[in-house]
Design a protein around this motif. Structure first.
Motif, PDB file in Angstrom:
ATOM      1  N   LEU A  92       3.851   0.608  -8.761  1.00  0.00           N
ATOM      2  CA  LEU A  92       3.381   0.093  -7.477  1.00  0.00           C
ATOM      3  C   LEU A  92       1.863  -0.053  -7.452  1.00  0.00           C
ATOM      4  CD1 LEU A  92       5.658   2.123  -5.032  1.00  0.00           C
ATOM      5  CD2 LEU A  92       5.928  -0.257  -5.738  1.00  0.00           C
ATOM      6  N   LEU A 113      13.682   2.076  -3.508  1.00  0.00           N
ATOM      7  CA  LEU A 113      12.448   1.846  -2.762  1.00  0.00           C
ATOM      8  C   LEU A 113      12.736   1.488  -1.308  1.00  0.00           C
ATOM      9  CD1 LEU A 113      10.601  -0.389  -5.383  1.00  0.00           C
ATOM     10  CD2 LEU A 113      10.349   2.083  -5.068  1.00  0.00           C
ATOM     11  N   GLU A 116       9.330  -1.516   2.545  1.00  0.00           N
ATOM     12  CA  GLU A 116       7.885  -1.747   2.410  1.00  0.00           C
ATOM     13  C   GLU A 116       7.450  -1.660   0.944  1.00  0.00           C
ATOM     14  OE1 GLU A 116       9.309   0.385   4.503  1.00  0.00           O
ATOM     15  OE2 GLU A 116       8.964  -0.644   6.423  1.00  0.00           O
ATOM     16  N   LYS A 117       7.922  -0.619   0.233  1.00  0.00           N
ATOM     17  CA  LYS A 117       7.541  -0.464  -1.169  1.00  0.00           C
ATOM     18  C   LYS A 117       8.193  -1.540  -2.035  1.00  0.00           C
ATOM     19  CE  LYS A 117       6.401   4.438  -1.083  1.00  0.00           C
ATOM     20  NZ  LYS A 117       6.718   5.791  -1.625  1.00  0.00           N
ATOM     21  N   VAL A 120       5.988  -4.460  -1.839  1.00  0.00           N
ATOM     22  CA  VAL A 120       4.801  -4.260  -2.673  1.00  0.00           C
ATOM     23  C   VAL A 120       5.146  -4.533  -4.132  1.00  0.00           C
ATOM     24  CG1 VAL A 120       3.163  -2.542  -3.543  1.00  0.00           C
ATOM     25  CG2 VAL A 120       3.711  -2.618  -1.101  1.00  0.00           C
TER      26      VAL A 120
END
Length: 246
Positions: A92, A113, A116-117, A120
């Motif tokens: 990340l 994940l 949001e992650k 990313v």
């Protein structure tokens, strides 16, 4: 964790070697990966995939956060005279730009994940790929909840994945169908301690993951029920995707 990756009889951290061979073979036969490609292996662990790609003429960069796994991978690469770059890095936090023909992430890591992650990660992978580069990954589907071994249980073990000595493990599973999320909770008890581990997993179908991929600039090119190329069926427990950078 390293021992779990290298255990040929279990799939607690990595798939069995014969499965890995089939998956790598399919990625070549399907044209997803080609000799001479630059490949980014996300969550490469001890290099079980990276080493196989390298043997076939792929220039591999492996990224992982585990120092022990990477040290093993580096040692094996040197031993086998393989030119593989390994970096200790949270994927990340990577900052590659237009360097790779393809990126792979195996054994369902995308599903662990948060939304949001995941966004990313997809943005980072998109940036790391060359124009029309390919992101290849797999995730579990809602059907995984019906698979054998997904029931609540407890067992006593002397050594194993969680502890080196005698310990009791209680497994509990919690389902949140409205979000296509389930949680595996492991309560591990030994003479000295009680520890709770929770592993969150987001299940996907092609329809539910498509918006996230398109928002990140990808287009789904192929779907299978596994990276070994098993034909896609809606009731499969795994979904493998090859997504092309737009």
């Amino acid at each position: 964790m390293l021992e779990a990756h290298l255990d040929p009889l279990h799939e607690s951290a990595s798939r069995r070697l014969e499965t890995i061979d089939k998956e790598v073979g399919h990625l070549f036969s399907s044209g997803c990966v080609k000799p001479g490609d630059k490949l980014l292996d996300l969550g490469c662990g001890p290099g079980l995939y990276a080493s196989r790609f390298a043997v076939a003429g792929v220039k591999v960069t492996g990224v992982d956060i585990s120092e022990r796994s990477l040290n093993y991978a580096i040692t094996q690469a040197r031993k086998n005279n393989q030119d593989i770059e390994y970096r200790r890095l949270n994927f990340l936090d990577m900052d590659y730009a237009g360097e790779f023909d393809a990126a792979v992430q195996v054994f369902g890591e995308v599903g662990t994940l948060s939304d949001e992650k995941r966004s990313v990660l997809l943005a980072k992978v998109h940036r790391a790929l060359k124009p029309r580069g390919l992101f290849i990954f797999d995730v579990t589907t809602p059907s995984i909840k019906m698979a054998p071994g997904q029931q609540n249980r407890w067992y006593l073990a002397n050594g194993g994945f969680w502890r080196p000595g005698l310990h009791l493990t209680m497994e509990l599973r919690f389902d949140y169908p409205e979000a296509n999320v389930f949680v595996n909770q492991f309560i591990v008890i030994d003479e000295a301690d009680l520890t709770v581990y929770r592993i969150w997993n987001h299940n996907y179908t092609p329809e539910t993951i498509k918006p996230a991929l398109e928002k990140a600039g990808f287009r789904i090119e192929n779907t299978w029920n596994g990276l070994d190329g098993a034909p896609y069926k809606a009731d499969g427990e795994w979904l493998a995707i090859a997504a092309r950078k737009k």
